[in-house]
Write an enzyme that holds these catalytic residues in place. Sequence first.
Site, PDB file in Angstrom:
ATOM      1  N   CYS A  42       5.398  11.475   5.803  1.00  0.00           N
ATOM      2  CA  CYS A  42       3.992  11.288   6.129  1.00  0.00           C
ATOM      3  C   CYS A  42       3.722   9.881   6.660  1.00  0.00           C
ATOM      4  O   CYS A  42       4.519   8.962   6.467  1.00  0.00           O
ATOM      5  CB  CYS A  42       3.137  11.557   4.894  1.00  0.00           C
ATOM      6  SG  CYS A  42       1.440  12.041   5.289  1.00  0.00           S
ATOM      7  N   ASP A 161      -0.091  14.402  -5.821  1.00  0.00           N
ATOM      8  CA  ASP A 161       0.104  12.985  -5.564  1.00  0.00           C
ATOM      9  C   ASP A 161      -0.313  12.200  -6.800  1.00  0.00           C
ATOM     10  O   ASP A 161      -0.942  12.734  -7.715  1.00  0.00           O
ATOM     11  CB  ASP A 161      -0.728  12.556  -4.346  1.00  0.00           C
ATOM     12  CG  ASP A 161      -0.204  11.295  -3.679  1.00  0.00           C
ATOM     13  OD1 ASP A 161       0.712  10.652  -4.242  1.00  0.00           O
ATOM     14  OD2 ASP A 161      -0.706  10.950  -2.600  1.00  0.00           O
TER      15      ASP A 161
END
Length: 253
Positions: A42, A161
């Site tokens: 990412c 996350d």
Amino acid sequence: MGSASILLALAGMLPASYFAIRLFRFRFVSFPEMTPTQIKICGVTNVNDARMCAELGAQMIGLNFYPQSPRYIEPEVARQIVEMLPSHANAVGVFVNGNAYEIRNTANAAGVRCVQLHGDFSPDVGRELAREFRVIQVFSTHPQFRPEDVALFPDCDVLLDAHHPDLRGGTGQTCDWSAARETLRFSQFLILSGGLNAENVAGAIKAVTPHAVDVCSGVESAPGVKNHDAIKDFIAAVRTAERSLAATSASQL
């Protein structure tokens, strides 16, 4: 009635939309018992880094459309990245808050077919966007997080996350791996994120056995600048962890 006849009879009871949705998901989702752990890198900001990630074997490339992020890129730049990606690598548009209309417009401008949602989104937004995109709903493992909450988003895949009061990803902090392991029961596809790097990803895979792992700051020289050697080390660590798990499973048969 034979088994084939039973299956045909059951198929006749299901709406056509069921098969369309299953086919759509099959294009993106791999099953852990059949294929390796998928890798998502990412915060990619340029064509060169994206090309290297894909060549090294990443299946997902995250492109950040959150203007407050140091990894933000314009949709026009994202489209350049999307157009050069090989068929095995899928671009993921990363969004923070906003509405379905805004997200759809930006995703279409960039050419991405998968959207990742951070923030206060309702299941209805995920359901609406899932008609056109693969949707990844992000949850943070804050003290109030409950693994069963992800089941409220049946149209979405899940990314877990670490919790941060101000930042939306890329913090370098690890999430609660025990909570992530419990979340597997309630999600159709689980991506583990949060502070992963070449040193700890093997432990994360062993502890959680996710469908995919997500890395951002763990393979960077600076925010938005990928370190190609770190990417190689990360992917090698993921594959080594898989071989170790496979060997352990085989020894227990």
